[in-house]
Scaffold this motif. Structure first.
Motif, PDB file in Angstrom:
ATOM      1  N   ARG A 166     -44.573  15.314 -63.068  1.00 13.51           N
ATOM      2  CA  ARG A 166     -43.505  16.308 -62.919  1.00 13.51           C
ATOM      3  C   ARG A 166     -44.074  17.685 -62.581  1.00 13.51           C
ATOM      4  NH1 ARG A 166     -41.471  15.510 -67.620  1.00 13.51           N
ATOM      5  NH2 ARG A 166     -40.372  13.617 -67.042  1.00 13.51           N
TER       6      ARG A 166
ATOM      7  N   LEU B 195     -39.694   9.765 -65.782  1.00  7.84           N
ATOM      8  CA  LEU B 195     -39.857  10.869 -64.832  1.00  7.84           C
ATOM      9  C   LEU B 195     -38.512  11.471 -64.442  1.00  7.84           C
ATOM     10  CD1 LEU B 195     -41.742  12.501 -62.940  1.00  7.84           C
ATOM     11  CD2 LEU B 195     -41.476  10.639 -61.273  1.00  7.84           C
ATOM     12  N   THR B 196     -37.532  10.620 -64.118  1.00  9.64           N
ATOM     13  CA  THR B 196     -36.237  11.083 -63.633  1.00  9.64           C
ATOM     14  C   THR B 196     -35.232   9.946 -63.678  1.00  9.64           C
ATOM     15  OG1 THR B 196     -35.078  12.065 -61.741  1.00  9.64           O
ATOM     16  CG2 THR B 196     -36.832  10.524 -61.229  1.00  9.64           C
TER      17      THR B 196
END
Length: 158
Positions: A39, A63-64
Motif C-alpha cells: 500500500r 490490500l483492498t
C-alpha cells in the motif's frame, strides 16, 4: 508496466475443495503485513487481479476490496494466462498486482527474468514463499522489451 506477483498467504491444508481453502490466522497476519508494505508503494491506479481461490481473494482483501477475480488465474494457471490477464508488457494498467499460486508465479518470474531460458520451453520456476512478492518492471531498450526485478519481499522482511 509494473507487474507485482503476490503469492497467497498461508492457508489451511484441508477444505471441501482446493478453491475453498481459507487463510490461517498466521496467513491473515502475513497478508496484512505485506499489504501494508504494498500500500505504501503502489500507485493509486494499480489494478489487483486474484485467482478464484478463497485464499487468494482473502490475501487481496488485506490490500483492498477493489480487486477483480480472474478465473484464468486459478491454481495451475499457465504463464501465458497470467501475462495475458496482466497485459504484459504494456499492461492493463501502469501497475498490476496478480495474487496467485505456486508454481505458476515462480514460473512467470523465471520466464520474464531468466535471460538464458529458452522462452519457447516451459521455464523452471522460482520458489516464492507464501505471501511473498516479486515486483517486476517492463522496459524497452533499443527496441527490445526487458524485465527488471525491482523487489523480492517475504512477510518476514516487512
Amino acid at each position: 508496466m509494473q507487474l507485482i506477483l503476490w503469492r497467497h498467504a498461508e492457508a489451511e491444508d484441508i477444505a471441501a475443495s482446493d478453491l475453498a481453502r481459507q487463510l490461517t490466522t498466521r496467513g491473515r497476519k502475513q497478508a496484512q503485513n505485506v499489504a501494508r508494505w504494498l500500500r505504501a508503494r503502489l500507485p493509486d491506479d494499480a489494478v489487483i487481479l486474484a485467482s478464484p481461490a478463497a485464499r487468494t481473494m482473502q490475501t487481496a482483501e488485506a490490500l483492498t476490496d477493489q480487486y477483480r477475480v480472474v478465473r484464468e488465474l486459478a491454481p495451475d494457471a499457465s504463464v501465458d494466462a497470467v501475462l495475458t490477464a496482466a497485459g504484459w508488457p504494456e499492461g492493463i494498467a501502469p501497475a498490476v498486482v496478480v495474487v496467485g499460486h505456486q508454481p505458476t508465479l515462480g514460473e512467470v518470474a523465471a520466464h520474464l527474468l531468466d535471460a538464458g531460458t529458452d522462452k519457447a520451453a516451459r521455464p523452471r520456476g522460482w520458489a516464492v514463499k507464501k505471501a511473498g512478492v516479486l515486483w517486476i518492471a517492463s522496459r524497452e531498450r533499443l527496441g527490445d522489451d526487458h524485465a527488471v526485478l525491482h523487489a523480492a519481499i517475504t512477510p518476514e522482511l516487512v
